[in-house]
Design an enzyme around this catalytic site. Structure first.
Site, PDB file in Angstrom:
ATOM      1  N   LYS A  19      20.786  38.475  85.778  1.00  0.00           N
ATOM      2  CA  LYS A  19      20.590  39.680  84.960  1.00  0.00           C
ATOM      3  C   LYS A  19      20.014  40.785  85.833  1.00  0.00           C
ATOM      4  CE  LYS A  19      18.225  40.652  80.492  1.00  0.00           C
ATOM      5  NZ  LYS A  19      17.455  39.966  79.415  1.00  0.00           N
ATOM      6  N   SER A  69      19.077  40.517  74.758  1.00  0.00           N
ATOM      7  CA  SER A  69      19.367  41.524  75.759  1.00  0.00           C
ATOM      8  C   SER A  69      20.151  40.996  76.961  1.00  0.00           C
ATOM      9  CB  SER A  69      18.060  42.137  76.271  1.00  0.00           C
ATOM     10  OG  SER A  69      17.294  41.170  76.971  1.00  0.00           O
ATOM     11  N   SER A  84      16.221  36.791  73.756  1.00  0.00           N
ATOM     12  CA  SER A  84      17.238  37.499  74.546  1.00  0.00           C
ATOM     13  C   SER A  84      18.132  36.616  75.403  1.00  0.00           C
ATOM     14  CB  SER A  84      16.569  38.544  75.438  1.00  0.00           C
ATOM     15  OG  SER A  84      16.176  39.641  74.678  1.00  0.00           O
TER      16      SER A  84
END
Lengths: 70, 465
Positions: B82, B155, B179
């Site tokens: 990420k 997320s 997330s």
């Protein structure tokens, strides 16, 4: 818009932002009023739970150092 | 074997092909970049990719493997992280305008550990701005491989979307209120939030330090255990990292449903569950019972107050991290990110302390429930992937995280595994949570369920050839 503690008005929002040193462009406090009222209403609801017998968990106490952020 | 079939192998299957010389890391990297070229436009999973570097690293891995220098199960395996995890020499933007040009000088601990294990870093995946629940328009929404008109979930949106679409064998994500688990549920893959501190967060941009976790997203539970084994463990650069027991993948795959004891948290079976999600969860319960598991109903009386406890923690902690930029560059945030950060300054300090105390109460109640059973289960999210991600500070955002956030508040390990489909034939997840540092048991039960349910998903319909 109000919580049990204080009626949330544009002036209250502007004062809270000012106390935190946050710049708010003209009129923005009006946009934030319903959001602030909503989150503080939720915060007040948490008062229904008796947490006085509990300490914050020790494992979670560390904020990151600035050098880890920037 | 076709190129597409190679993209959807498990890590163990891929490694076996490498070692039998039936496939090579360079071949795997090339076909994944072909796949990225085909599907990146509708999905928007990536912020940066490392075409040349990844291919060079893959060739080096191939050479090492052929020379007998085997670094283990991730050697030569294409993975992603990420874009809130530092990568030396490669931009780390957090999907924000604030950090658009930031290039770290060193790797986050988890990135260093992946490299040490021989994994090949494909690139950095898309996310909601600073992992705080809102898409920044400069980066755009990451879409769902099952239906690209819907969000992949946040997320860790790019992590879930890319792995589900066969663009990498594993991804690392972060989870502060769900997330990792929420997008994994929406995309029909496995997402794991380990026990708080089991995986270092050094070099990972904080959202809310007392709730943040780093963990893997993969297509199988065994792959999750394989990745976890390489990234977990104490770290002098992260004072919260613990030297706890790291699950052994060989033990994880010994997991069986027979004799297991699971508890359905009755407070999380409320009316907010969509009918299709409830029906899929009931089918999951039948899988457990048929496999010889004892299923109990358990109570965690205060768990629904997690709705009210999460934001008084995230809000002030996130605002403390962003305070300086919020004063000097507020216009560089997406409007709702900025609003959420401003809201964080408006809690009373006593709200923060009360929420922290609540966490201890919730942990005590979960421990009581876990005296009767080994793990707690619930649907991961009340619904299938929506069109857009709801704001964290809104009512839909609260409901979306209702079943995941409690385990950020407690720090307990929690995994989502595919649990069939619900409304519009979109995938949903089953969440399994366990005691602190009993990550191996959580993974064992998840593995056994995955095998029995046989819902490990096929190629999502939005990315089929």
């Amino acid at each position: 818009m109000e919580s049990k503690r204080v009626k949330i008005t544009p002036e209250v929002v502007r004062n809270l932002a000012s106390a935190a040193g946050l710049p708010l462009p003209a009129g923005r406090e009006n946009e934030l009023v319903p959001l602030v009222a909503s989150i503080l209403k939720d915060a007040v609801k948490l008062e229904e739970v008796d947490v006085t017998a509990h300490e914050p968990p020790a494992a979670f106490r560390y904020p990151p150092r600035n050098r880890d952020i920037r | 074997m076709t190129a597409d079939e190679l993209c959807f192998l498990s890590i163990r299957e891929l490694g076996a092909k490498y070692r039998a010389r039936e496939a090579s890391p360079a071949e795997a990297v090339r076909i994944i970049f072909d796949r990225i070229d085909r599907f990146e436009k509708p999905l928007n999973s990536w912020i940066s990719v490392r075409r040349e570097e990844a291919l060079t690293e893959a060739r080096a891995a191939e050479k090492e493997l052929r020379a007998g220098q085997d670094r283990g199960p991730l050697h030569g395996v294409p993975v992603s992280v990420k874009d809130n995890m530092d990568t030396a020499g490669l931009q780390t933007t957090c999907a924000s305008r604030i950090l658009r040009n930031r290039v770290p000088s060193r790797d986050a601990t988890v990135v260093r550990r992946l490299r040490h294990a021989g994994a090949v870093l494909l690139g950095k995946t898309n996310l909601l701005e600073f992992a705080y629940g809102i898409v920044h328009p400069d980066y755009g929404q990451c879409n769902n491989p099952w239906d690209p008109s819907r969000t992949a979930g946040g997320s860790s949106s790019g992590a879930a979307s890319s792995v589900a679409a066969g663009m990498g064998y594993a991804a690392l994500g972060t989870d502060t209120g769900g997330s990792i688990r929420i997008p994994a549920s929406y995309c029909g893959i496995v997402g794991y939030k380990p026990t708080y501190g089991l995986v270092s967060r050094a070099g990972v941009f904080p959202l809310s330090w007392s709730l943040d976790h780093v963990g893997p997203l993969t297509r199988t539970v065994e792959d999750t255990a394989t990745v976890l084994q390489e990234i977990a463990g104490s770290d002098p650069d992260d004072p919260t990292a613990v030297n706890g027991p790291i699950p052994d993948p060989r033990k994880v795959i010994e997991g069986t449903l027979r004799g297991a004891r699971v508890g359905v948290i009755k407070e999380l079976m409320g009316d907010d569950l969509r009918p299709g999600v409830r029906a899929a969860f009931e089918r999951a319960l039948r899988v457990f019972r048929t496999g010889g598991t004892t299923v109990w109903e358990v109570s965690v009386p205060s768990i629904l107050y997690s709705d009210q406890a999460l934001l008084p923690v995230i809000g002030p902690e996130a605002t403390a991290v962003h305070e300086s930029w919020l004063r000097t560059r507020p216009e560089d945030y997406a409007p709702m990110t900025r609003a959420q950060l401003e809201l964080g300054a408006m809690y009373a300090a006593t709200d923060y302390v009360r929420a922290q105390r609540f966490r201890s109460k919730l942990m005590a109640e979960c421990e009581t429930a876990l005296e009767q059973v080994e793990v707690l289960i619930a649907p991961t999210v009340a619904w299938v992937a929506p069109k857009e991600d709801p704001a964290v500070a809104g009512q839909e955002g609260v409901i979306e995280a209702r079943r995941t956030a409690p385990f950020n508040l407690t720090g307990m390990p929690a995994i989502t595994v595919p649990c069939g489909t619900a409304e519009d034939e979109l995938p949903i997840g089953l969440q399994i949570a366990g005691r602190w540092l009993e990550d191996e048991r959580v993974l064992q039960v998840a593995y056994a369920f995955e095998r029995a349910a046989e819902w490990t998903v096929s190629v999502p319909r939005g990315v089929r050839s």
